[in-house]
Design an enzyme around this catalytic site. Structure first.
Site, mmCIF file in Angstrom:
data_model
loop_
_atom_site.group_PDB
_atom_site.id
_atom_site.type_symbol
_atom_site.label_atom_id
_atom_site.label_comp_id
_atom_site.label_asym_id
_atom_site.label_seq_id
_atom_site.Cartn_x
_atom_site.Cartn_y
_atom_site.Cartn_z
ATOM 1 N N LYS A 56 11.005 -43.463 -18.519
ATOM 2 C CA LYS A 56 10.505 -42.277 -19.237
ATOM 3 C C LYS A 56 11.573 -41.195 -19.226
ATOM 4 C CE LYS A 56 6.185 -39.689 -19.740
ATOM 5 N NZ LYS A 56 6.120 -39.869 -21.192
ATOM 6 N N LEU A 113 6.660 -47.961 -22.962
ATOM 7 C CA LEU A 113 6.403 -47.267 -21.708
ATOM 8 C C LEU A 113 5.177 -47.908 -21.064
ATOM 9 C CD1 LEU A 113 7.335 -44.797 -19.974
ATOM 10 C CD2 LEU A 113 5.310 -43.659 -20.864
ATOM 11 N N TYR A 135 11.199 -37.818 -16.879
ATOM 12 C CA TYR A 135 10.075 -36.891 -16.764
ATOM 13 C C TYR A 135 8.750 -37.615 -16.651
ATOM 14 C CZ TYR A 135 8.443 -37.442 -21.629
ATOM 15 O OH TYR A 135 7.924 -37.926 -22.797
ATOM 16 N N ARG A 163 32.047 -31.347 -18.358
ATOM 17 C CA ARG A 163 31.622 -32.269 -19.400
ATOM 18 C C ARG A 163 32.420 -33.576 -19.433
ATOM 19 N NH1 ARG A 163 28.872 -31.120 -24.794
ATOM 20 N NH2 ARG A 163 28.832 -33.237 -25.527
ATOM 21 N N GLU A 177 4.551 -49.329 -29.836
ATOM 22 C CA GLU A 177 3.623 -48.313 -29.324
ATOM 23 C C GLU A 177 3.656 -47.090 -30.231
ATOM 24 O OE1 GLU A 177 4.864 -46.778 -25.478
ATOM 25 O OE2 GLU A 177 6.982 -47.062 -25.976
ATOM 26 N N ARG A 207 6.065 -44.110 -11.180
ATOM 27 C CA ARG A 207 6.845 -44.369 -12.403
ATOM 28 C C ARG A 207 8.078 -43.478 -12.450
ATOM 29 N NH1 ARG A 207 3.642 -44.097 -17.932
ATOM 30 N NH2 ARG A 207 3.807 -41.858 -17.580
HETATM 31 N N1 PDD Z 1 3.593 -39.629 -23.144
HETATM 32 N N2 PDD Z 1 4.190 -44.380 -24.669
HETATM 33 C C1 PDD Z 1 4.992 -43.311 -24.791
HETATM 34 C C2 PDD Z 1 6.225 -43.431 -25.613
HETATM 35 C C3 PDD Z 1 4.662 -42.108 -24.144
HETATM 36 O O1 PDD Z 1 5.477 -41.043 -24.244
HETATM 37 C C4 PDD Z 1 3.463 -42.029 -23.391
HETATM 38 C C5 PDD Z 1 3.054 -40.782 -22.663
HETATM 39 C C6 PDD Z 1 2.635 -43.178 -23.315
HETATM 40 C C7 PDD Z 1 1.362 -43.181 -22.518
HETATM 41 O O2 PDD Z 1 1.635 -43.145 -21.149
HETATM 42 P P1 PDD Z 1 0.593 -42.526 -20.113
HETATM 43 O O3 PDD Z 1 -0.705 -43.231 -20.322
HETATM 44 O O4 PDD Z 1 1.200 -42.817 -18.780
HETATM 45 O O5 PDD Z 1 0.499 -41.082 -20.443
HETATM 46 C C8 PDD Z 1 3.052 -44.331 -23.947
HETATM 47 C C9 PDD Z 1 3.331 -38.362 -22.514
HETATM 48 C C10 PDD Z 1 1.909 -37.968 -22.555
HETATM 49 C C11 PDD Z 1 4.265 -37.347 -23.129
HETATM 50 O O6 PDD Z 1 5.445 -37.620 -23.149
HETATM 51 O O7 PDD Z 1 3.828 -36.303 -23.579
#
Ligand code: PDD
Length: 297
Positions: free
Chosen positions: A149, A205, A35, A102, A181, A54
């Site tokens: 992601k 990420l 996603y 499944r 992170e 990405r």
């Molecule tokens: N999340 N690290 C993680 C684990 C994340 O899920 C996200 C973003 C980021 C920041 O990535 P970016 O700058 O590309 O948004 C870092 C989104 C906002 C979410 O899952 O809601």
């Protein structure tokens, strides 16, 4: 917007209440899905291309077949933002493996599903203060493909829940005492005027906002080290902040209940976090210029 906004599901625009997927969709059964979350400002999709790039990398890394509407995601997202009348929104784009028996391991014949849902979010205010949060250190129990992601977010959710139980707003995750992170944001520490953030490897990420912040910092003369730091080094930092699509630049005032740097309860955040404050200003003014005219509340 009514609760029952219009979403997009595999070729159809329909109210969320009428959008359904088969019970054997592998996204539901096995969290086989990827996603993206894209912010709109004044109705415009922000950094759409890096998000699409990405998403493509996530599809490649998981070996998922691209859905046939992949190249229409910008148009689909724009249509949903307009139809739901949500100029300030978060667009969630999700691709799942598809439905199949499944027990079958073969993916042959499975048709991936594309779901796009738009949610309202806060109005962008260029003049607003830098937001802030408190964090708790929580072990990072995720797999070794965190650069992908995926919708498999139970470890992130569990970390956030653990942080809440510890009285913090969110979690700062670490693998064997190396800070990785946040649960939905990248983490930076500042020491002696230099920025530090975990390298863009398989344990974080590769945030779009992270890349923008690094670029803005370097353009403005700051040294950025893509070097992993320990939990001790984060606790000893002068400033700590998070970056992300929903987070922007958010100062971290406490880690595990301990004040970060010179932060105290009654301080002016901009005074004790001068570098994060500058990065916050660079970031919001970049958004302001991208959307044409600076906005105020
Ligand atoms: N999340 N690290 C993680 C684990 C994340 O899920 C996200 C973003 C980021 C920041 O990535 P970016 O700058 O590309 O948004 C870092 C989104 C906002 C979410 O899952 O809601």
């Amino acid at each position: 917007m009514s609760q029952d906004s219009i979403c997009y599901l595999s070729g159809k625009y329909l109210p969320k209440s009428q959008a359904t997927l088969p019970v054997e969709e592998r996204g539901l059964l096995f969290a086989e899905g990827v996603y993206e979350v894209v912010r709109t400002y004044a109705g415009q999709l922000y950094e759409m291309q890096p998000h699409l790039d990405r998403l493509q990398r996530s599809l490649n890394k998981t070996g998922m077949t691209a859905p046939k509407d992949l190249d229409q995601l910008t148009a689909i997202s724009e249509k949903l933002v307009a139809e739901n009348n949500l100029p300030e929104s978060l667009v969630y784009i999700q691709i799942t493996r598809g439905a199949g028996p499944r027990t079958v391991r073969s993916y042959e014949g499975l048709v991936p599903n594309t779901l796009v849902v738009v949610y309202p979010t806060t109005t962008f205010d260029e003049a607003a203060d830098m937001p802030s949060k408190t964090l708790a250190l929580v072990p990072d129990i995720r797999w070794h493909m965190c650069d992908t992601k995926t919708i498999m977010l139970m470890p992130n959710i569990a970390a956030g829940n653990q942080a809440t139980a510890l009285g913090a707003d969110d979690a700062l995750m670490h693998r064997n005492k190396i800070v990785t992170e946040g649960t939905a944001a990248n983490a930076f520490a500042i020491k002696n005027g230099e920025l530090f953030t975990h390298p863009a490897d398989n344990h974080i990420l590769h945030g779009i906002t992270r890349a923008t912040v690094i670029r803005l910092a370097r353009e403005n003369g700051f040294t950025v080290n893509e070097t992993a730091l320990t939990t001790e080094q984060f606790l000893d930092a002068d400033e700590v902040f998070l970056s992300g699509t929903t987070t922007h630049v958010t100062a971290v005032t406490k880690i595990d209940g301990q004040n970060v740097g010179a932060y105290t309860e009654n301080c002016a955040l901009a005074d004790v976090y001068p570098i994060a404050q500058k990065l916050h200003e660079f970031f919001v003014s970049r958004i302001g210029s991208l959307i044409g005219s600076p906005q105020t509340a």
